[in-house]
Design a protein around this motif. Structure first.
Motif, PDB file in Angstrom:
ATOM      1  N   TYR A 103      -5.510  -0.490  -2.875  1.00  0.00           N
ATOM      2  CA  TYR A 103      -4.880  -1.474  -1.838  1.00  0.00           C
ATOM      3  C   TYR A 103      -3.810  -2.198  -2.129  1.00  0.00           C
ATOM      4  N   ILE A 104      -2.932  -2.375  -1.242  1.00  0.00           N
ATOM      5  CA  ILE A 104      -1.985  -3.566  -1.229  1.00  0.00           C
ATOM      6  C   ILE A 104      -2.631  -4.965  -0.634  1.00  0.00           C
ATOM      7  N   LYS A 105      -2.671  -5.898  -1.237  1.00  0.00           N
ATOM      8  CA  LYS A 105      -3.604  -7.022  -0.961  1.00  0.00           C
ATOM      9  C   LYS A 105      -2.858  -7.935  -0.065  1.00  0.00           C
ATOM     10  N   SER A 106      -1.345  -7.950   0.117  1.00  0.00           N
ATOM     11  CA  SER A 106      -0.833  -8.981   0.632  1.00  0.00           C
ATOM     12  C   SER A 106       0.592  -8.470   0.840  1.00  0.00           C
ATOM     13  N   ALA A 107       1.430  -9.116   1.738  1.00  0.00           N
ATOM     14  CA  ALA A 107       2.835  -8.793   1.864  1.00  0.00           C
ATOM     15  C   ALA A 107       3.671  -9.467   0.841  1.00  0.00           C
ATOM     16  N   SER A 108       3.184  -9.824  -0.254  1.00  0.00           N
ATOM     17  CA  SER A 108       4.166 -10.721  -1.358  1.00  0.00           C
ATOM     18  C   SER A 108       4.795  -9.584  -1.986  1.00  0.00           C
ATOM     19  N   ASP A 109       5.730  -9.802  -2.483  1.00  0.00           N
ATOM     20  CA  ASP A 109       6.743  -9.151  -3.449  1.00  0.00           C
ATOM     21  C   ASP A 109       6.157  -8.368  -4.365  1.00  0.00           C
ATOM     22  N   ALA A 110       5.152  -9.103  -5.212  1.00  0.00           N
ATOM     23  CA  ALA A 110       4.448  -8.351  -6.185  1.00  0.00           C
ATOM     24  C   ALA A 110       3.565  -7.686  -5.590  1.00  0.00           C
ATOM     25  N   ASP A 111       2.646  -7.711  -4.755  1.00  0.00           N
ATOM     26  CA  ASP A 111       1.867  -6.766  -4.165  1.00  0.00           C
ATOM     27  C   ASP A 111       2.286  -5.406  -3.431  1.00  0.00           C
ATOM     28  N   VAL A 112       3.442  -5.630  -3.058  1.00  0.00           N
ATOM     29  CA  VAL A 112       4.122  -4.677  -2.211  1.00  0.00           C
ATOM     30  C   VAL A 112       4.832  -3.556  -3.512  1.00  0.00           C
ATOM     31  N   ARG A 113       5.348  -4.464  -4.539  1.00  0.00           N
ATOM     32  CA  ARG A 113       6.274  -3.440  -5.528  1.00  0.00           C
ATOM     33  C   ARG A 113       5.139  -2.948  -6.402  1.00  0.00           C
ATOM     34  N   SER A 114       3.862  -3.415  -6.418  1.00  0.00           N
ATOM     35  CA  SER A 114       2.816  -2.621  -7.334  1.00  0.00           C
ATOM     36  C   SER A 114       2.621  -1.250  -6.776  1.00  0.00           C
ATOM     37  N   ALA A 115       2.753  -1.178  -5.493  1.00  0.00           N
ATOM     38  CA  ALA A 115       2.634   0.277  -4.791  1.00  0.00           C
ATOM     39  C   ALA A 115       3.872   0.892  -4.638  1.00  0.00           C
ATOM     40  N   THR A 116       4.901   0.407  -4.192  1.00  0.00           N
ATOM     41  CA  THR A 116       6.260   1.232  -4.029  1.00  0.00           C
ATOM     42  C   THR A 116       6.903   1.610  -5.570  1.00  0.00           C
ATOM     43  N   TRP A 117       6.368   0.908  -6.596  1.00  0.00           N
ATOM     44  CA  TRP A 117       7.101   1.215  -7.874  1.00  0.00           C
ATOM     45  C   TRP A 117       6.239   2.217  -8.795  1.00  0.00           C
ATOM     46  N   ASP A 118       5.034   2.389  -8.326  1.00  0.00           N
ATOM     47  CA  ASP A 118       4.092   3.362  -8.739  1.00  0.00           C
ATOM     48  C   ASP A 118       4.492   4.695  -8.623  1.00  0.00           C
ATOM     49  N   SER A 119       4.878   5.444  -9.744  1.00  0.00           N
ATOM     50  CA  SER A 119       5.320   6.710  -9.635  1.00  0.00           C
ATOM     51  C   SER A 119       4.455   7.671  -9.160  1.00  0.00           C
ATOM     52  N   ASP A 120       3.254   7.376  -8.993  1.00  0.00           N
ATOM     53  CA  ASP A 120       2.299   8.373  -8.310  1.00  0.00           C
ATOM     54  C   ASP A 120       1.846   8.116  -6.822  1.00  0.00           C
ATOM     55  N   CYS A 121       2.755   7.152  -6.256  1.00  0.00           N
ATOM     56  CA  CYS A 121       2.607   6.732  -4.936  1.00  0.00           C
ATOM     57  C   CYS A 121       3.071   7.779  -4.079  1.00  0.00           C
ATOM     58  N   ARG A 122       2.120   8.569  -3.049  1.00  0.00           N
ATOM     59  CA  ARG A 122       2.573   9.652  -2.368  1.00  0.00           C
ATOM     60  C   ARG A 122       2.895   8.849  -0.821  1.00  0.00           C
ATOM     61  N   ALA A 123       2.056   7.969  -0.402  1.00  0.00           N
ATOM     62  CA  ALA A 123       2.110   7.344   0.753  1.00  0.00           C
ATOM     63  C   ALA A 123       1.706   5.956   0.906  1.00  0.00           C
ATOM     64  N   ILE A 124       2.187   5.299   1.881  1.00  0.00           N
ATOM     65  CA  ILE A 124       1.659   3.966   2.200  1.00  0.00           C
ATOM     66  C   ILE A 124       1.197   4.142   3.576  1.00  0.00           C
ATOM     67  N   ILE A 125      -0.042   3.468   3.863  1.00  0.00           N
ATOM     68  CA  ILE A 125      -0.513   3.344   5.186  1.00  0.00           C
ATOM     69  C   ILE A 125      -0.853   1.962   5.641  1.00  0.00           C
ATOM     70  N   PHE A 126      -0.319   1.612   7.007  1.00  0.00           N
ATOM     71  CA  PHE A 126      -0.607   0.521   7.381  1.00  0.00           C
ATOM     72  C   PHE A 126      -1.637   0.601   8.487  1.00  0.00           C
TER      73      PHE A 126
END
Length: 320
Positions: free
Chosen positions: A113-136
């Motif tokens: 999960y991405i818990k909020s629209a904050s810089d830190a929470d979004v970056r935890s997903a987008t900078w994850d090398s194993d992130c395949r996709a993000i769903i809203f």
């Protein structure tokens, strides 16, 4: 797509649906039988969902088995993690239902999960090398993305390497506004009554080519399509009717920004229907089985479309 008053379009005749979508629906049924309601979430729930579907077979020929994927070289193995946005703006139970579809229906090996629209929470997903996709999932209000969060989401899509770089927005009346806000589009909402027809040109050579020629309105949802004339030139519409696209992706450098005009709200009834279907009350069980068959016919093609959009993140021309 939209329009609860048009729910009569949701069901269709036997044989018109998606075999892959029906496999997904049956996975959800089996998981519902084992786990019950879909409201719960967190690591324990995700683990239960993944254990309940561990023995499932691939939906499409050629999809590697988990063991085979592990044998690939790390550099060549595609990312396995899908992140679901679960900020306070997300509609009630939408993140849980999306997770249920991903983990139980699609057997995605890792959902976070991405818990909020904050810089830190979004970056935890987008900078994850194993992130395949993000769903809203569907939202009831607009997120206030911080500047670096917008930049990170754009960079994640732009890199799009090794089957990653997909951001999928699941339909609600606000999703198109969020897409415009994040990626600078000027897309407009639109609604036309279903059914919606598959675009043979844009689906050729992709997993979506195997899906039915049309998809009906599901009814009882808040989703709206996109006016096709407002789509960017680099967009592909997969299902549409009279200028209203209900499934589309926009190429963004090496990745994609996608939209599916569906919130899958009716699937929230599945666990209760499954419980009734397993009842010792023959009359109650028979009625639940009938209702579940109708629900399957409403949702199977939509499920197939969503899975196909995530399964092969390429455009038709990329396969030629």
């Amino acid at each position: 797509a939209a329009g609860g008053k048009h729910a009569k379009f949701g069901a269709r005749k036997v044989g018109e649906g998606s075999s892959a979508g029906m496999m997904i629906f049956n996975r959800l049924r089996r998981a519902s039988s084992k786990l019950g309601a879909v409201e719960a979430k967190g690591e324990k729930k995700l683990q239960q969902l993944q254990e309940a579907t561990a023995a499932e077979t691939p939906l499409y020929p050629g999809t590697p088995e988990p063991a085979a994927a592990e044998e690939e070289e790390e550099e060549g193995a595609p990312p396995q993690t899908v992140y679901v946005y679960d900020g306070r703006e997300v509609a009630s139970r939408a993140a849980e239902l999306t997770t249920f579809i991903l983990a139980a229906g699609f057997a995605m090996p890792d959902v976070r999960y991405i818990k909020s629209a904050s810089d830190a929470d979004v970056r935890s997903a987008t900078w994850d090398s194993d992130c395949r996709a993000i769903i809203f999932p569907p939202m009831h209000s607009l997120p206030d993305f911080a500047p670096n969060a917008v930049k990170d989401l754009r960079n994640f899509v732009a890199k799009g390497t090794n089957d990653a770089g997909t951001v999928l927005f699941m339909g609600s009346s606000l999703q198109i506004h969020v897409m415009n806000q994040l990626f600078g589009f000027q897309m407009q909402q639109d609604f036309k009554e279903g059914p919606y027809y598959k675009n043979e040109r844009t689906t050729k050579g992709t997993v979506l080519a195997k899906l039915p020629e049309r998809v009906n309105e599901m009814g009882n949802t808040q989703a709206l399509g996109i006016l096709k004339t407002s789509l960017p030139p680099e967009a592909n519409s997969y299902y549409d009717s009279f200028g209203d696209s209900v499934a589309a992706c926009v190429r963004w450098d090496l990745g994609r920004v996608c939209y599916l005009a569906q919130d899958f709200g009716p699937l929230q009834d599945l666990p209760e229907l499954q419980r009734r279907a397993e009842s010792e009350d023959e009359k109650l069980s028979k009625k639940a089985g009938f209702d579940m068959e109708i629900l399957a016919r409403k949702t199977d093609t939509w499920l197939g479309i969503m899975h196909g959009m995530l399964e092969q993140p390429k455009f038709a021309g990329d396969y030629e």
